[in-house]
Design a protein around this motif. Structure first.
Motif, short mmCIF file in Angstrom:
data_model
loop_
_atom_site.label_atom_id
_atom_site.label_comp_id
_atom_site.label_asym_id
_atom_site.label_seq_id
_atom_site.Cartn_x
_atom_site.Cartn_y
_atom_site.Cartn_z
N TRP A 135 13.78 -7.04 116.39
CA TRP A 135 15.07 -6.58 115.89
C TRP A 135 15.71 -7.65 114.99
CZ3 TRP A 135 20.16 -8.14 116.02
CH2 TRP A 135 21.10 -7.18 115.58
N VAL A 136 15.68 -8.90 115.43
CA VAL A 136 16.29 -9.99 114.65
C VAL A 136 15.58 -10.15 113.29
CG1 VAL A 136 16.72 -12.48 114.59
CG2 VAL A 136 17.04 -11.21 116.72
N LEU A 137 14.28 -9.93 113.27
CA LEU A 137 13.46 -10.16 112.07
C LEU A 137 13.12 -8.87 111.33
CD1 LEU A 137 11.16 -12.82 113.72
CD2 LEU A 137 12.63 -13.26 111.73
N ARG A 138 13.78 -7.78 111.67
CA ARG A 138 13.41 -6.47 111.12
C ARG A 138 13.45 -6.45 109.58
NH1 ARG A 138 18.44 -6.70 112.82
NH2 ARG A 138 20.16 -5.58 111.78
N ALA A 161 4.50 -13.45 116.67
CA ALA A 161 3.89 -14.57 117.40
C ALA A 161 4.59 -15.87 117.04
CB ALA A 161 2.40 -14.66 117.09
N ALA A 162 4.88 -16.05 115.75
CA ALA A 162 5.57 -17.27 115.31
C ALA A 162 6.97 -17.35 115.90
CB ALA A 162 5.63 -17.29 113.79
N ALA A 163 7.63 -16.19 116.04
CA ALA A 163 8.96 -16.15 116.65
C ALA A 163 8.88 -16.50 118.13
CB ALA A 163 9.58 -14.78 116.47
N HIS A 164 7.81 -16.12 118.78
CA HIS A 164 7.61 -16.50 120.18
C HIS A 164 7.49 -18.01 120.31
CE1 HIS A 164 6.47 -15.62 124.37
NE2 HIS A 164 5.71 -16.70 124.25
N LEU A 165 6.83 -18.61 119.34
CA LEU A 165 6.65 -20.07 119.34
C LEU A 165 7.94 -20.81 119.00
CD1 LEU A 165 4.79 -22.68 119.17
CD2 LEU A 165 4.68 -22.16 116.72
N ALA A 166 8.55 -20.42 117.89
CA ALA A 166 9.60 -21.25 117.29
C ALA A 166 11.00 -20.64 117.35
CB ALA A 166 9.24 -21.53 115.83
N GLY A 167 11.09 -19.37 117.75
CA GLY A 167 12.37 -18.68 117.69
C GLY A 167 12.52 -17.94 116.38
N ALA A 168 13.21 -16.82 116.41
CA ALA A 168 13.34 -15.98 115.22
C ALA A 168 14.04 -16.72 114.09
CB ALA A 168 14.10 -14.70 115.58
N LYS A 173 13.85 -19.06 108.43
CA LYS A 173 13.94 -20.20 107.51
C LYS A 173 12.61 -20.45 106.81
CE LYS A 173 17.46 -22.57 110.30
NZ LYS A 173 17.73 -23.74 111.19
N PHE A 174 11.50 -20.32 107.56
CA PHE A 174 10.17 -20.54 106.97
C PHE A 174 9.89 -19.50 105.89
CE2 PHE A 174 5.65 -19.65 106.74
CZ PHE A 174 5.09 -20.91 106.62
N LEU A 175 10.12 -18.25 106.20
CA LEU A 175 9.81 -17.17 105.25
C LEU A 175 10.72 -17.24 104.02
CD1 LEU A 175 9.36 -14.20 107.77
CD2 LEU A 175 7.54 -15.43 106.56
N ARG A 176 12.01 -17.48 104.23
CA ARG A 176 12.97 -17.44 103.13
C ARG A 176 12.91 -18.70 102.26
NH1 ARG A 176 18.13 -14.36 106.06
NH2 ARG A 176 16.87 -12.58 106.80
N ALA A 178 9.97 -19.87 101.39
CA ALA A 178 8.60 -19.79 100.87
C ALA A 178 7.67 -20.81 101.54
CB ALA A 178 8.59 -19.98 99.36
N GLY A 179 7.95 -21.08 102.82
CA GLY A 179 7.08 -21.96 103.59
C GLY A 179 7.45 -23.42 103.53
N GLU A 180 8.53 -23.74 102.81
CA GLU A 180 8.93 -25.14 102.68
C GLU A 180 9.61 -25.65 103.96
OE1 GLU A 180 8.26 -27.25 100.22
OE2 GLU A 180 7.06 -25.65 99.31
N ASN A 181 10.39 -24.81 104.58
CA ASN A 181 11.10 -25.20 105.80
C ASN A 181 10.16 -24.97 106.99
OD1 ASN A 181 12.92 -25.53 107.97
ND2 ASN A 181 14.63 -24.87 106.69
N ARG A 182 9.53 -26.02 107.43
CA ARG A 182 8.46 -25.90 108.44
C ARG A 182 8.94 -26.28 109.82
NH1 ARG A 182 2.81 -27.34 105.38
NH2 ARG A 182 3.31 -26.27 103.43
N PHE A 183 8.14 -25.85 110.81
CA PHE A 183 8.48 -26.13 112.21
C PHE A 183 7.19 -26.41 112.97
CE2 PHE A 183 8.51 -24.69 116.57
CZ PHE A 183 9.67 -25.25 117.10
N GLU A 184 7.25 -27.38 113.87
CA GLU A 184 6.16 -27.64 114.81
C GLU A 184 6.76 -27.89 116.18
OE1 GLU A 184 3.63 -30.83 113.65
OE2 GLU A 184 2.77 -29.76 111.94
N ASP A 185 6.11 -27.37 117.22
CA ASP A 185 6.60 -27.64 118.56
C ASP A 185 6.11 -29.00 119.04
OD1 ASP A 185 3.97 -27.34 119.36
OD2 ASP A 185 4.32 -25.63 120.67
N ALA A 186 6.42 -29.33 120.30
CA ALA A 186 6.07 -30.65 120.84
C ALA A 186 4.56 -30.88 120.90
CB ALA A 186 6.67 -30.81 122.23
#
Length: 215
Positions: A135-138, A161-168, A173-176, A178-186
């Motif tokens: 719903w958040v990412l619709r 799956a990515a939202a499950h990892l990092a949150g919606a 931020k990653f999609l909007r 164009a992949g510049e705003n990246r995230f990695e978990d611990a």
């Protein structure tokens, strides 16, 4: 003369012996045969006695789930915890899908004490959280599915799956960007990695839900 008689007798015995060896078993009469009075000794090993000499057979099961929803959640559960419902990692994330207590409270869990021992609750929590993320990412799903971002072709299942990892929010931020705003978990897992790894599963039947609740 005696030698000749002896030789004839031997030949006669051999001839009779060989001849009787080819007589059909049906010609024998066993009606008078009996073991009465004989001391018989049967030593047949029991199953327990044979077990040390029998190689154990481990059944093998192969279940191909393909790109179904079941395949999606099982693949994600295996990546998160090796499919272990009862595990808690070093950061306090719990169960097969590695939920935080804050996330569980968000989808309706008031008490998480029994969460690790209730597999149905864990499966229900996964579906509820995935429906919330959908719903958040619709709008992002409509806008970006089919496009290539950060070298990865975007699919709905990859986004979820990515939202499950990092949150919606981080996926947005990653999609909007164009992949510049990246995230990695611990553990070093990234949004880009999850977009690729969980690409192409059928998650179309998951209904977006703004306020999912697990009772």
């Amino acid at each position: 003369m005696k030698k000749r008689i002896y030789l004839i007798a031997v030949l006669l015995v051999v001839t009779v012996t060989v001849g009787t060896g080819f007589i059909s078993k049906d010609s024998y009469d066993f009606s008078t045969f009996s073991t009465e009075g004989l001391e018989l000794d049967y030593t047949v090993p029991t199953e327990a006695e044979l077990m040390p000499f029998i190689a154990p057979v481990t059944p093998k099961f192969y279940l191909f789930l393909g790109k179904s929803y079941l395949g999606f959640k099982e693949a994600l559960g295996f990546k998160e915890s090796r499919g272990n419902y009862h595990i808690v990692n070093d950061y306090g994330y719990m169960g097969k899908y590695q939920f935080s207590r804050a996330t569980l409270r968000m989808i309706g869990f008031k008490n998480t004490d029994n969460f690790l021992y209730d597999t149905r609750q864990q499966e229900a929590a996964f579906l509820a959280y995935t429906s919330l993320n959908k719903w958040v990412l619709r709008n992002d799903i409509k806008r970006y599915v089919g496009k290539t971002i950060g070298g990865v072709k975007v699919t709905e299942s990859g986004i979820l799956a990515a939202a499950h990892l990092a949150g919606a929010g981080n996926v947005k931020k990653f999609l909007r960007s164009a992949g510049e705003n990246r995230f990695e978990d611990a553990n070093g897992a990234s949004i880009r990695y999850y977009l690729r790894k969980f690409s192409g599963y059928d998650t179309s039947h998951i209904v977006p839900n703004k306020k999912p609740r697990v009772i």
